[in-house]
Enzyme design. Sequence first.
Site, PDB file in Angstrom:
ATOM      1  N   LYS A 167     112.880  33.964  58.505  1.00  0.00           N
ATOM      2  CA  LYS A 167     112.132  32.698  58.446  1.00  0.00           C
ATOM      3  C   LYS A 167     110.648  33.003  58.533  1.00  0.00           C
ATOM      4  O   LYS A 167     110.279  34.082  59.000  1.00  0.00           O
ATOM      5  CB  LYS A 167     112.553  31.804  59.605  1.00  0.00           C
ATOM      6  CG  LYS A 167     113.966  31.301  59.452  1.00  0.00           C
ATOM      7  CD  LYS A 167     114.152  30.068  60.277  1.00  0.00           C
ATOM      8  CE  LYS A 167     115.622  29.755  60.423  1.00  0.00           C
ATOM      9  NZ  LYS A 167     115.895  29.122  61.695  1.00  0.00           N
ATOM     10  N   HIS A 221     105.153  31.879  61.428  1.00  0.00           N
ATOM     11  CA  HIS A 221     104.143  30.842  61.248  1.00  0.00           C
ATOM     12  C   HIS A 221     102.981  30.990  62.233  1.00  0.00           C
ATOM     13  O   HIS A 221     102.970  31.904  63.065  1.00  0.00           O
ATOM     14  CB  HIS A 221     104.759  29.450  61.293  1.00  0.00           C
ATOM     15  CG  HIS A 221     105.572  29.194  62.519  1.00  0.00           C
ATOM     16  ND1 HIS A 221     105.007  29.094  63.751  1.00  0.00           N
ATOM     17  CD2 HIS A 221     106.906  29.020  62.687  1.00  0.00           C
ATOM     18  CE1 HIS A 221     105.951  28.859  64.633  1.00  0.00           C
ATOM     19  NE2 HIS A 221     107.116  28.822  64.021  1.00  0.00           N
ATOM     20  N   HIS A 236     103.609  31.603  65.842  1.00  0.00           N
ATOM     21  CA  HIS A 236     103.940  32.978  66.241  1.00  0.00           C
ATOM     22  C   HIS A 236     102.678  33.830  66.314  1.00  0.00           C
ATOM     23  O   HIS A 236     102.564  34.713  67.150  1.00  0.00           O
ATOM     24  CB  HIS A 236     104.933  33.604  65.252  1.00  0.00           C
ATOM     25  CG  HIS A 236     106.255  32.899  65.204  1.00  0.00           C
ATOM     26  ND1 HIS A 236     106.756  32.356  64.053  1.00  0.00           N
ATOM     27  CD2 HIS A 236     107.154  32.637  66.179  1.00  0.00           C
ATOM     28  CE1 HIS A 236     107.923  31.789  64.317  1.00  0.00           C
ATOM     29  NE2 HIS A 236     108.185  31.942  65.592  1.00  0.00           N
TER      30      HIS A 236
HETATM   31  N1  ARG Z   1     112.071  32.398  68.266  1.00  0.00           N
HETATM   32  C1  ARG Z   1     111.570  31.205  68.872  1.00  0.00           C
HETATM   33  C2  ARG Z   1     110.871  30.349  67.835  1.00  0.00           C
HETATM   34  O1  ARG Z   1     110.393  30.848  66.849  1.00  0.00           O
HETATM   35  C3  ARG Z   1     110.627  31.474  70.005  1.00  0.00           C
HETATM   36  C4  ARG Z   1     111.245  32.146  71.192  1.00  0.00           C
HETATM   37  C5  ARG Z   1     110.550  31.811  72.468  1.00  0.00           C
HETATM   38  N2  ARG Z   1     111.089  32.461  73.605  1.00  0.00           N
HETATM   39  C6  ARG Z   1     112.157  32.092  74.294  1.00  0.00           C
HETATM   40  N3  ARG Z   1     112.541  32.826  75.299  1.00  0.00           N
HETATM   41  N4  ARG Z   1     112.843  30.997  73.988  1.00  0.00           N
HETATM   42  O2  ARG Z   1     110.773  29.142  68.006  1.00  0.00           O
END
Ligand code: ARG
Length: 517
Positions: free
Chosen positions: A164, A167, A170
Site C-alpha cells: 500500500k 503516505h 508514514h
Molecule cells: N501500519 C499502520 C498504518 O499504516 C500503523 C501502525 C502503527 N502502530 C501500531 N502499533 N498500531 O496505519
Amino acid sequence: MTDLPAVEGLTLHSTNESSKFPNCYPSLNPVDIYREHIAEKLGAATGIDAEKIYARLQWTNTLDKGDLVLPVPSLQIKKNPAELCKELAEKFPESDLVQPPTSFGVHLQFFFKPQGLTSTVISRILKEKEVYGTNGNQGLRDPSDPAKGKKKMIVEFSSPNIAKPFHAGHLRSTIIGGFLANLYTVMGWDVIKMNYLGDWGKQYGLLANGYKHFGDEQKLLQDPINHLFDVYVKINNVVAEHDAPIKELKEQIKAKKEKNEDVAALEQELAKLVEVSEDEKARRYFKSMEDGDEEALALWRRFRDLSIQKYKQTYARLNIDFDVYSGESQIKNESMAAAYKTMEEKNVSEKSDGAVIVDFTKHGAKKLGKAIIVRKDGTPLYLTRDIGAITERDEAYHFDKMIYVVAAQQDLHLAQLFKVTELMGHKDLANRCQHVNFGMVRGMSTRKGTVKFLDDILRDVGDKMHEVMKKNQEKYEQVENPEQTADILGITSVMVQDMTGKRYVSFLFCMDLSRLY
Ligand code: ARG
C-alpha cells in the site's frame, strides 16, 4: 580547522562538572553559562541570594524581551517591584557577556552580547563534534534501581503497510520517530528503533492471488514496492467487478424476501458467485497462511523480504535505520489467546452477537466506546494484534518506556490499547507507554498526481531542489556533486518543513522549497 578563541569570562566546564546551582549544565547548555554569570554578578552587587536569582531567571517568549528575564516580584522582596527593578538594573556591573540590563516594568531583561555566545558555541561544536550537546547521564537509571545501567526504550515509528502507499503520515512518523530516537540516544538511553509493518490480513491473500494473474518476476525484483502496489490495484479492480453482480443479487433476494417470494434459486446462484469471487479466494488463501501452510507463506515472505530490502535503502537516504522489523504478522497466536483469557477472567471483555468485544463505557472510559476484539469468525483485529504486541514487547525487552509515533487519526486506537492493557491488570505497562501523535500533511502528491511512495517523495523534492539550484548558474558551478547535494538539501528541507510547525497541527506540504536554499 582551528578552534575559535573562547571569550574571556566564559568558563568551559567539562561534561561531568556540575555547577553549584541546581539543574545547571553550562557544559551542555550555553545559556546556563549566562544564567550562572548573571546570578553571581547580580547577587554580589545587591546582596540577594545568587541561588534565588538563578532559580527565578527565565527564558523569554520572544527575543525582543531579552534572552533571559528576571520577574522581580518573584524575588519576594518587600519593596515596590518597579523601583526595585530599576535599582537592580543600575547596580548590575559591567559585563563581558551581557549588555547592561533593561528594566521593563517589573521585569529585568538581559540581552546577551552575541560575540561571546557564537564563538563559544561554535568552537565547542567544532571541538566536540558529534558528542556536542549530549548528556549520557540523563538516560541512567537511579543508582538505587537494581536494574542499574541505561534506561531502555522502544520507539516504534514509520510502520508502513506492504503493498500500500507509503503516505505522508508514514513520512511524518519516520521523521518524528527518527528524531526522538536520536534525542533519547544522545541523552544516554538504550534505544530500540522498531518498524511495525502492516504485513498481515486478508489483503495479502488477495495480493498473492493477484500476483498469479498480474505479477512479473523481473519487475518484482527491480522495484518490489511499486510492483506489488500495481498488482494490488489491479486485483482490487477485479474484486470490484466480481462484487457488483453479488451486490445486485443480494438486493434482489432482499426485495423478494420482503414480498415473501421464493429465493432458493437466487441464493444458490449467489453462493456460486461468492464461491468463485476473488474476495472469497483471498479469504481462503489467507486462511491457509494463518494455518501455517508453507507454500502460501513462502510467497508472502518473499513479498515482505523484498519490500523490507527496498525500504532499508530508502530509509538510509533519510539517515535512518531500524533495529527491528516487526509487524502485525509477527504477533503470536498464543499471545493473543493469553490476552483473550485474561480479558475474560477479569470481566474486561464480553460476548456480543457472536463476537468478543470490550465495552469501555462500562469501565469508566465513556469516550473510548466499544471495540471488537475477536470477530464472529474467530479472527483477531488490528487492535487485537497490538494487545498481543504490547505484552510480547514487554517480555522481550523489559523497556522503561515505549513511544508509538502514529498519526492523530489513530488517537482512539491507541487510547483503547492503553486502556485495555490497564484493565487487564498491567497498569504499570500502560503507564510506560506513550502515543506521540501528529497532524496530517496535506498537498503531498506526485507531480503526475498519482500515489506516493517514500522514494517518489524524495525524488521529487530532490528534483525540485536541483531546478532551484540551477537557477543560480554561478553558485551551481561551485557545487561539486550537484545531484547528491540536491538530494540531501531536498530531504533536509522536508524534515525542516515538518518540524517548523507544531507537531499536532496539520500543514500543507509545499514543494516550493527555494526559500530554504
Ligand atoms: N501500519 C499502520 C498504518 O499504516 C500503523 C501502525 C502503527 N502502530 C501500531 N502499533 N498500531 O496505519
